[in-house]
Design an enzyme around this catalytic site. Structure first.
Site, PDB file in Angstrom:
ATOM      1  N   SER A 164     -12.949  90.745  32.017  1.00 54.50           N
ATOM      2  CA  SER A 164     -12.812  90.055  33.363  1.00 54.50           C
ATOM      3  C   SER A 164     -11.033  89.403  32.645  1.00 54.50           C
ATOM      4  CB  SER A 164     -13.151  88.281  33.137  1.00 54.50           C
ATOM      5  OG  SER A 164     -12.872  87.176  33.582  1.00 54.50           O
ATOM      6  N   TYR A 177     -17.396  81.581  29.075  1.00 55.62           N
ATOM      7  CA  TYR A 177     -17.412  83.072  29.351  1.00 55.62           C
ATOM      8  C   TYR A 177     -16.339  83.636  29.046  1.00 55.62           C
ATOM      9  CZ  TYR A 177     -17.661  86.015  33.545  1.00 55.62           C
ATOM     10  OH  TYR A 177     -17.516  87.395  34.366  1.00 55.62           O
TER      11      TYR A 177
END
Length: 281
Positions: A164, A177
């Site tokens: 990501s 995350y």
């Protein structure tokens, strides 16, 4: 679905975790169009089966399997079933992952007066942070341990992880995350070196901000206007829009193809509309 370009993966076995989700389900449909036999793994087998059925209707080869990427025994069971049904793995796409509101702070920056009025960094529960970290990092490590041994010394063997843009620069609020995806990127580089002598390439895709049904309520108000957080995201994205899920397919196919990317190893490719390149001024 029309592919941006064609590659030939006829009869190769491609294993995709998290294949019941929007992005990885789309990946599965794209991969099937290359001629590959696609194994769709997900904790929710019914969700993966939906995409497998669409592939079969379209003339492709696919089978869905129930799999918990946090339990080695579950992955091993799926592995053994895949060998029996399709053959040994040639390409592994580690797509399982995600975030949880329980591991997210309410405030972007901390102020003492926030204590007791909202969920701050100091209120995060260890188990919630561990869940998000494990889902993304351990959920990438364990399937690699189970499937990579079958890929050793196979021509065109490739592992593609899903990282990501949070791995490059952490976003506010979502510390678990962001940290987990940074671990996935680092792990990708580690694997590229570790498996270099047995011919397994390992790379990753780092999506920027994509608008899907799953996150639409977080990004847009009920009247369709962008939330305050969305306005900040778009202001930091030079292309001034969210990505379309289909815009990830070209990078996926490129990394899958030995002909196109045979000397590409250990890289994390941003697909982000320029977000990582923009300093804010």
């Amino acid at each position: 679905m029309k592919l941006p370009f064609q590659i030939d993966c006829k009869d190769k076995v491609v294993v995709i975790t998290g294949a019941g989700g929007v992005l990885c389900g789309m990946f599965a449909k794209a991969v099937a169009k290359t001629g590959a036999k696609v194994a769709l793994l997900d904790l929710n087998q019914a969700a993966a089966q939906k995409y497998a059925d669409e592939i079969l209707i379209d003339g492709g080869q696919a089978k869905a399997y129930q799999c918990n990427v946090l339990e080695k025994e579950s992955i091993q069971l799926a592995h053994d079933q895949i060998i029996n049904d399709l053959g040994t793995c040639d390409i592994l796409i580690n797509g399982a992952g995600g975030n949880s509101p329980k591991a997210t702070t309410d405030n972007e920056t901390f102020h003492l007066e926030d204590l007791g009025t909202m969920k701050t960094f100091f209120d995060l529960d260890q188990k919630d942070v561990e869940f998000v970290f494990n889902l993304n990092f351990i959920g990438t490590l364990l399937p690699t341990q189970i499937f990579a041994l079958d890929m050793a010394n196979k021509e065109g063997a490739t592992i593609i992880n899903i990282s990501s843009m949070n791995a490059f620069t952490p976003l506010t609020k979502i510390l678990a995350y962001s940290g987990a995806k940074a671990a996935v990127s680092n792990f990708t580089q580690w694997l590229a070196v570790h498996f270099s002598d047995v011919g397994i390439r390992c790379n990753a895709i780092a999506p920027g901000f994509f608008s899907t049904e799953q996150n639409s309520k977080l990004l847009f108000n009920e009247d369709g206007t962008p939330t305050q957080r969305t306005a900040k995201i778009l202001a930091g994205t030079p292309m001034n829009r969210f990505g379309e899920p289909e815009e990830l397919i070209g990078t996926l196919l490129y990394l899958m193809s030995q002909d196109a990317s045979g000397f590409v190893n250990g890289v994390v490719i941003p697909v982000d509309g320029g977000y990582n390149a923009y300093s804010g001024v």
